[in-house]
Design a protein around this motif. Structure first.
Motif, PDB file in Angstrom:
ATOM      1  N   THR A  73       0.752  -1.253  -0.099  1.00 48.69           N
ATOM      2  CA  THR A  73       0.005  -0.074  -0.018  1.00 48.69           C
ATOM      3  C   THR A  73       0.736   1.236  -0.085  1.00 48.69           C
ATOM      4  O   THR A  73       1.732   1.289   0.630  1.00 48.69           O
ATOM      5  CB  THR A  73      -0.863   0.061   1.160  1.00 48.69           C
ATOM      6  OG1 THR A  73      -1.515  -1.243   1.317  1.00 48.69           O
ATOM      7  CG2 THR A  73      -1.931   1.267   1.370  1.00 48.69           C
ATOM      8  N   LEU A  92       1.105   5.513   0.527  1.00 49.67           N
ATOM      9  CA  LEU A  92       0.336   6.487   0.963  1.00 49.67           C
ATOM     10  C   LEU A  92       0.889   7.880   0.753  1.00 49.67           C
ATOM     11  O   LEU A  92       2.344   7.938   0.806  1.00 49.67           O
ATOM     12  CB  LEU A  92       0.082   6.399   2.434  1.00 49.67           C
ATOM     13  CG  LEU A  92      -0.700   5.208   3.056  1.00 49.67           C
ATOM     14  CD1 LEU A  92      -0.619   5.263   4.752  1.00 49.67           C
ATOM     15  CD2 LEU A  92      -2.120   5.289   2.486  1.00 49.67           C
ATOM     16  N   ALA A 145      -4.649   7.042   8.826  1.00 50.83           N
ATOM     17  CA  ALA A 145      -4.642   6.417   7.371  1.00 50.83           C
ATOM     18  C   ALA A 145      -3.917   5.085   7.529  1.00 50.83           C
ATOM     19  O   ALA A 145      -4.293   4.111   6.832  1.00 50.83           O
ATOM     20  CB  ALA A 145      -4.355   7.300   6.590  1.00 50.83           C
ATOM     21  N   CYS A 195      -5.040   1.320   7.117  1.00 54.91           N
ATOM     22  CA  CYS A 195      -4.667   0.153   5.916  1.00 54.91           C
ATOM     23  C   CYS A 195      -4.025  -1.109   6.427  1.00 54.91           C
ATOM     24  O   CYS A 195      -3.888  -2.305   5.588  1.00 54.91           O
ATOM     25  CB  CYS A 195      -3.454   0.784   5.204  1.00 54.91           C
ATOM     26  SG  CYS A 195      -4.154   2.265   4.105  1.00 54.91           S
ATOM     27  N   SER A 228      -6.968  -2.211   0.674  1.00 55.36           N
ATOM     28  CA  SER A 228      -5.903  -1.297   0.382  1.00 55.36           C
ATOM     29  C   SER A 228      -4.768  -2.037  -0.377  1.00 55.36           C
ATOM     30  O   SER A 228      -3.765  -1.372  -0.806  1.00 55.36           O
ATOM     31  CB  SER A 228      -5.522  -0.762   1.857  1.00 55.36           C
ATOM     32  OG  SER A 228      -4.686  -1.594   2.631  1.00 55.36           O
ATOM     33  N   TYR A 252      -3.040   6.073  -2.111  1.00 52.53           N
ATOM     34  CA  TYR A 252      -3.844   6.939  -1.505  1.00 52.53           C
ATOM     35  C   TYR A 252      -3.368   8.257  -1.379  1.00 52.53           C
ATOM     36  O   TYR A 252      -2.407   8.354  -0.471  1.00 52.53           O
ATOM     37  CB  TYR A 252      -4.666   6.580  -0.397  1.00 52.53           C
ATOM     38  CG  TYR A 252      -5.310   5.327  -0.284  1.00 52.53           C
ATOM     39  CD1 TYR A 252      -6.634   5.079  -0.801  1.00 52.53           C
ATOM     40  CD2 TYR A 252      -4.888   3.992   0.054  1.00 52.53           C
ATOM     41  CE1 TYR A 252      -7.407   3.967  -0.978  1.00 52.53           C
ATOM     42  CE2 TYR A 252      -5.443   2.849  -0.091  1.00 52.53           C
ATOM     43  CZ  TYR A 252      -6.842   2.894  -0.617  1.00 52.53           C
ATOM     44  OH  TYR A 252      -7.476   1.567  -0.911  1.00 52.53           O
ATOM     45  N   LEU A 300      -3.347  11.682   0.825  1.00 48.64           N
ATOM     46  CA  LEU A 300      -4.010  12.052   1.982  1.00 48.64           C
ATOM     47  C   LEU A 300      -3.760  13.547   2.275  1.00 48.64           C
ATOM     48  O   LEU A 300      -2.792  14.079   2.364  1.00 48.64           O
ATOM     49  CB  LEU A 300      -3.107  11.374   3.313  1.00 48.64           C
ATOM     50  CG  LEU A 300      -2.863  10.033   3.200  1.00 48.64           C
ATOM     51  CD1 LEU A 300      -2.027   9.475   4.227  1.00 48.64           C
ATOM     52  CD2 LEU A 300      -4.223   8.994   3.449  1.00 48.64           C
ATOM     53  N   SER A 311      -9.338   8.188  -0.450  1.00 41.99           N
ATOM     54  CA  SER A 311      -9.198   7.826   0.863  1.00 41.99           C
ATOM     55  C   SER A 311     -10.325   7.901   1.487  1.00 41.99           C
ATOM     56  O   SER A 311     -10.431   7.299   2.728  1.00 41.99           O
ATOM     57  CB  SER A 311      -7.767   8.705   1.546  1.00 41.99           C
ATOM     58  OG  SER A 311      -8.500  10.021   1.503  1.00 41.99           O
TER      59      SER A 311
END
Length: 342
Positions: free
Chosen positions: A156, A158, A207, A211, A217, A222, A224, A313
C-alpha cells in the motif's frame, strides 16, 4: 497484529507508533535518536543500510510500515535481508511525486481538476535537495511494486500532502508559532497567490492504521490531505486567531503591498513589540520576506500550485479529515507551551 515500523521516532512515525502501540505489537527500527520504549514497543537501533539490522527482525510481521525510505534500494534492502516474513508493506510517499503541470493549467476550477492517484508521476530530475527527495520517492514507489510483486507481499502506498501538527521538526508552521509566541507578531504576505493542502499528523497516522490488514488497500495508492484548499492569507488568519487578538500595524488588511512609509522593517517591528502582548501583523511582499529571511515554506505562486484529490481515501478507507482550524489550534497549543518556556 505484529507490526514492524521503520523510522517511527520523529513526526508522523512517532504519532503512528503512539497510536498503534495501544492495540498492536510494535517493533521499531531506527537510529535510536529518541527512545520509543516508553510506549511499550520493542526498539532495534541501527542504520537501515546495515543489512545486519534486518537479520535481527526475525519474527513474522503482519505489516511493515516504512516512514523513512528516501533512496533507491531502501525497500529492496529491507525485504531481501529481513529474517522474518512480511505480509504487507506500507510505504509512505508524498504528493510531490506527481508530474508538475504548466502554470496556466493550475487553476483547479473544479475538484475534477485535482490530481487523482493514477495521474502521471514526475520523471524529470530537479536540482537540489527537494529534487533528490522527489526522484527518490518516485523510484521507491516503483521499487515497492516490483519487489513486493516478486515476493508475493501486498503493498500500500500513501501520499500525504504537507504534514503539520505536534512533533513537527520541519521548519514550517512551528517557526511562525514561535514568532507569535515569543515575539508577538506574524508576517502577512501581500502578493502570495499559491494554494496548498495540509494533512494533520494524527490523520496521517490514522490512515496507516486503516490500511493495516485491510485487503481493500492492497495494491492501492491513496492521497492524504484535508478538505480545505489553503493559501497564505487563510494560514496566517488561522494562526492569528489561535494566538488571540491581533493588531494590524503595517498597512490595510487585504492591500496588495505595503510601502516603506506605511510600515517598518521586520526587525523594527520586533523591537517595537518586545514589551507588548498584542499580536502584530507585519504586511510585506514575498520579495521583502525573502530579503529579511522570513520563511516561505509553502507554494507561494500560482505556478507552484499543485492540488490533489482525497476522495479515494475518504471512500475506500473511510478517512474523516480534521478541519484545519481545529488541527492548528491543537498544534499551536502544543508548540506554544514549548516556546513559552524557552
Amino acid at each position: 497484529m505484529n507490526i514492524l515500523v521503520i523510522g517511527g521516532s520523529y513526526f508522523l512515525g512517532r504519532v503512528f507508533v503512539m497510536l498503534a502501540a495501544k492495540e498492536h505489537r510494535v517493533t521499531v527500527v531506527n537510529r535510536g535518536t529518541f527512545s520509543m520504549e516508553e510506549f511499550g514497543v520493542k526498539q532495534i537501533t541501527g542504520d537501515r543500510h546495515d543489512t545486519s539490522v534486518w537479520r535481527q527482525c526475525d519474527e513474522d510481521y503482519d505489516a511493515v510500515v516504512d516512514f523513512c525510505a528516501y533512496e533507491p534500494g531502501d525497500v529492496s534492502g529491507v525485504l531481501e535481508n529481513l529474517s522474518g516474513s512480511a505480509r504487507q508493506y506500507i510505504f509512505i510517499s508524498t504528493v510531490d511525486v506527481y508530474q508538475r503541470q504548466a502554470g496556466e493549467q493550475c487553476a483547479y476550477v473544479n475538484k475534477e481538476d485535482m490530481k487523482q492517484e493514477d495521474a502521471p508521476l514526475e520523471k524529470r530530475m530537479f536540482q537540489g535537495e527537494a529534487g533528490a527527495y522527489i526522484s527518490g520517492k518516485v523510484a521507491l514507489e516503483e521499487e515497492v511494486r516490483a519487489v513486493c510483486g516478486i515476493k508475493g507481499i501486498a503493498f500500500t502506498i500513501l501520499r500525504p500532502a504537507i504534514l503539520y501538527g505536534p512533533y513537527n521538526y520541519a521548519p514550517r508552521e512551528s517557526l511562525f508559532i514561535q514568532m507569535a509566541v515569543r515575539e508577538h507578531l506574524l508576517p502577512r504576505f501581500t502578493d502570495a497567490k499559491g494554494r496548498f493542502q495540509f494533512v494533520y499528523v494524527k490523520d496521517g497516522a490514522e490512515a496507516v492504521l486503516k490500511c493495516l490488514g485491510n485487503e481493500k488497500s492492497h495494491g492501492q495508492v491513496y492521497n492524504l490531505c484535508g478538505d480545505e484548499i489553503l493559501d497564505y492569507d487563510m494560514f496566517f488568519r488561522v494562526l492569528a486567531d489561535c494566538a488571540g487578538q491581533t493588531e494590524n500595524v503595517s498597512g490595510s488588511r487585504g492591500s496588495d503591498s505595503a510601502t516603506a512609509e506605511e510600515g517598518r522593517s521586520m526587525t523594527d517591528e520586533r523591537n517595537v513589540n518586545a514589551a507588548g502582548s498584542k499580536l502584530r501583523e507585519v504586511y510585506m511582499t514575498l520579495e521583502e520576506a525573502d530579503k529579511q529571511g522570513i520563511p516561505i515554506p509553502f507554494p507561494a505562486t500560482a505556478e507552484e500550485t499543485e492540488l490533489v484529490s482525497n476522495l479515494r481515501s475518504k471512500e475506500e478507507l473511510g478517512m474523516i479529515y480534521t478541519p484545519f482550524r481545529e488541527g492548528m489550534q491543537k498544534t499551536f497549543h502544543a508548540f506554544s507551551g514549548y516556546f513559552g518556556h524557552l
